[in-house]
Motif scaffolding. Sequence first.
Motif, PDB file in Angstrom:
ATOM      1  N   PHE A 137       0.884  -1.015  -0.055  1.00 14.20           N
ATOM      2  CA  PHE A 137       0.105   0.087  -0.039  1.00 14.20           C
ATOM      3  C   PHE A 137       0.978   1.188  -0.034  1.00 14.20           C
ATOM      4  O   PHE A 137       1.511   1.626   1.124  1.00 14.20           O
ATOM      5  N   CYS A 138       0.857   1.726  -1.249  1.00 15.10           N
ATOM      6  CA  CYS A 138       1.951   2.992  -1.305  1.00 15.10           C
ATOM      7  C   CYS A 138       0.944   4.139  -1.133  1.00 15.10           C
ATOM      8  O   CYS A 138       0.113   4.397  -1.595  1.00 15.10           O
ATOM      9  N   LEU A 139       1.439   5.017  -0.143  1.00 15.77           N
ATOM     10  CA  LEU A 139       0.939   6.270   0.328  1.00 15.77           C
ATOM     11  C   LEU A 139       1.622   7.541  -0.514  1.00 15.77           C
ATOM     12  O   LEU A 139       2.619   7.792  -0.620  1.00 15.77           O
ATOM     13  N   SER A 140       0.544   8.305  -0.868  1.00 12.54           N
ATOM     14  CA  SER A 140       1.321   9.539  -1.548  1.00 12.54           C
ATOM     15  C   SER A 140       0.804  10.657  -0.852  1.00 12.54           C
ATOM     16  O   SER A 140      -0.386  10.513  -0.256  1.00 12.54           O
ATOM     17  N   VAL A 141       1.589  11.680  -0.634  1.00 11.36           N
ATOM     18  CA  VAL A 141       1.293  12.958   0.145  1.00 11.36           C
ATOM     19  C   VAL A 141       1.329  14.185  -0.931  1.00 11.36           C
ATOM     20  O   VAL A 141       2.439  14.141  -1.586  1.00 11.36           O
ATOM     21  N   PHE A 142       0.429  15.144  -0.653  1.00 11.70           N
ATOM     22  CA  PHE A 142       0.585  16.020  -1.819  1.00 11.70           C
ATOM     23  C   PHE A 142      -0.112  17.430  -0.909  1.00 11.70           C
ATOM     24  O   PHE A 142      -0.912  17.116  -0.055  1.00 11.70           O
ATOM     25  N   ASP A 143       0.068  18.402  -1.266  1.00 14.18           N
ATOM     26  CA  ASP A 143      -0.362  19.676  -0.586  1.00 14.18           C
ATOM     27  C   ASP A 143      -1.098  20.313  -2.004  1.00 14.18           C
ATOM     28  O   ASP A 143      -0.884  20.106  -3.182  1.00 14.18           O
ATOM     29  N   VAL A 144      -2.141  20.937  -1.676  1.00 14.75           N
ATOM     30  CA  VAL A 144      -3.044  21.662  -2.583  1.00 14.75           C
ATOM     31  C   VAL A 144      -2.817  23.158  -2.460  1.00 14.75           C
ATOM     32  O   VAL A 144      -2.664  24.059  -1.513  1.00 14.75           O
ATOM     33  N   LEU A 145      -2.442  23.706  -3.736  1.00 13.32           N
ATOM     34  CA  LEU A 145      -1.973  25.358  -3.542  1.00 13.32           C
ATOM     35  C   LEU A 145      -3.235  25.851  -4.670  1.00 13.32           C
ATOM     36  O   LEU A 145      -3.545  25.454  -5.575  1.00 13.32           O
ATOM     37  N   ALA A 146      -3.869  26.665  -4.094  1.00 12.13           N
ATOM     38  CA  ALA A 146      -5.254  27.132  -4.514  1.00 12.13           C
ATOM     39  C   ALA A 146      -4.822  28.710  -4.885  1.00 12.13           C
ATOM     40  O   ALA A 146      -4.666  29.273  -3.807  1.00 12.13           O
ATOM     41  N   TYR A 147      -5.095  29.183  -5.947  1.00 14.22           N
ATOM     42  CA  TYR A 147      -4.917  30.595  -6.235  1.00 14.22           C
ATOM     43  C   TYR A 147      -6.536  31.333  -6.236  1.00 14.22           C
ATOM     44  O   TYR A 147      -7.411  30.889  -7.173  1.00 14.22           O
ATOM     45  N   THR A 148      -6.841  32.043  -5.260  1.00 14.56           N
ATOM     46  CA  THR A 148      -7.810  32.838  -5.368  1.00 14.56           C
ATOM     47  C   THR A 148      -7.934  34.212  -5.269  1.00 14.56           C
ATOM     48  O   THR A 148      -6.855  34.574  -5.218  1.00 14.56           O
ATOM     49  N   THR A 160      -8.301  37.963  -3.970  1.00 15.20           N
ATOM     50  CA  THR A 160      -8.184  38.582  -2.680  1.00 15.20           C
ATOM     51  C   THR A 160      -9.391  38.876  -1.657  1.00 15.20           C
ATOM     52  O   THR A 160      -9.233  38.770  -0.744  1.00 15.20           O
ATOM     53  N   ASP A 161     -10.484  39.024  -2.498  1.00  9.61           N
ATOM     54  CA  ASP A 161     -11.804  39.148  -1.815  1.00  9.61           C
ATOM     55  C   ASP A 161     -12.623  37.986  -1.638  1.00  9.61           C
ATOM     56  O   ASP A 161     -13.683  38.345  -1.306  1.00  9.61           O
ATOM     57  N   VAL A 162     -11.966  36.749  -1.901  1.00 11.53           N
ATOM     58  CA  VAL A 162     -12.564  35.389  -1.779  1.00 11.53           C
ATOM     59  C   VAL A 162     -12.495  35.015  -0.290  1.00 11.53           C
ATOM     60  O   VAL A 162     -11.408  34.973   0.241  1.00 11.53           O
ATOM     61  N   ALA A 163     -13.634  34.548   0.426  1.00 13.01           N
ATOM     62  CA  ALA A 163     -13.685  34.055   1.798  1.00 13.01           C
ATOM     63  C   ALA A 163     -13.473  32.435   1.642  1.00 13.01           C
ATOM     64  O   ALA A 163     -13.631  31.836   0.871  1.00 13.01           O
ATOM     65  N   VAL A 164     -11.956  32.282   2.535  1.00 15.36           N
ATOM     66  CA  VAL A 164     -11.569  30.875   2.345  1.00 15.36           C
ATOM     67  C   VAL A 164     -11.789  30.345   3.644  1.00 15.36           C
ATOM     68  O   VAL A 164     -12.028  30.911   4.982  1.00 15.36           O
ATOM     69  N   PRO A 165     -11.659  29.064   3.787  1.00 14.30           N
ATOM     70  CA  PRO A 165     -11.755  28.301   5.051  1.00 14.30           C
ATOM     71  C   PRO A 165     -10.715  28.834   6.033  1.00 14.30           C
ATOM     72  O   PRO A 165      -9.575  29.128   5.636  1.00 14.30           O
ATOM     73  N   PHE A 166     -11.095  29.063   7.268  1.00 12.90           N
ATOM     74  CA  PHE A 166     -10.133  29.348   8.299  1.00 12.90           C
ATOM     75  C   PHE A 166      -8.857  28.434   8.633  1.00 12.90           C
ATOM     76  O   PHE A 166      -7.614  28.675   9.138  1.00 12.90           O
ATOM     77  N   GLU A 194      -1.839  31.042   4.360  1.00 11.90           N
ATOM     78  CA  GLU A 194      -1.214  31.740   2.942  1.00 11.90           C
ATOM     79  C   GLU A 194       0.142  31.270   3.006  1.00 11.90           C
ATOM     80  O   GLU A 194       0.839  30.851   4.025  1.00 11.90           O
ATOM     81  N   SER A 195       0.444  31.215   1.702  1.00 10.76           N
ATOM     82  CA  SER A 195       1.979  30.409   1.344  1.00 10.76           C
ATOM     83  C   SER A 195       2.465  31.055   0.006  1.00 10.76           C
ATOM     84  O   SER A 195       1.801  31.646  -0.755  1.00 10.76           O
TER      85      SER A 195
END
Length: 69
Positions: A7-18, A20-26, A30-31
């Motif tokens: 069972f091979c696991l993969s780890v990934f990060d999600v980078l979302a470009y939004t 500036t006036d969009v409400a994002v989950p708490f 920022e990155s």
Amino acid sequence: MLFSHCFCLSVFDVLAYTDTDVAVPFTWIESDPKLIANPHMVKLHAFDTKIHKVNTLVSYKNDEWDEEE
């Protein structure tokens, strides 16, 4: 008879470009952009609703490139 499963696991990060006036989950933080040297890129299906437009692209490092250097 023995069976083994890998069972091979993969780890990934999600980078979302939004916008500036969009409400994002708490829980989002920022990155700076996370750049991958010589990435392999795959454009995935884009979709749009009357409210949102989503374009997706996956960039990943191909281990074979490390062996060629």
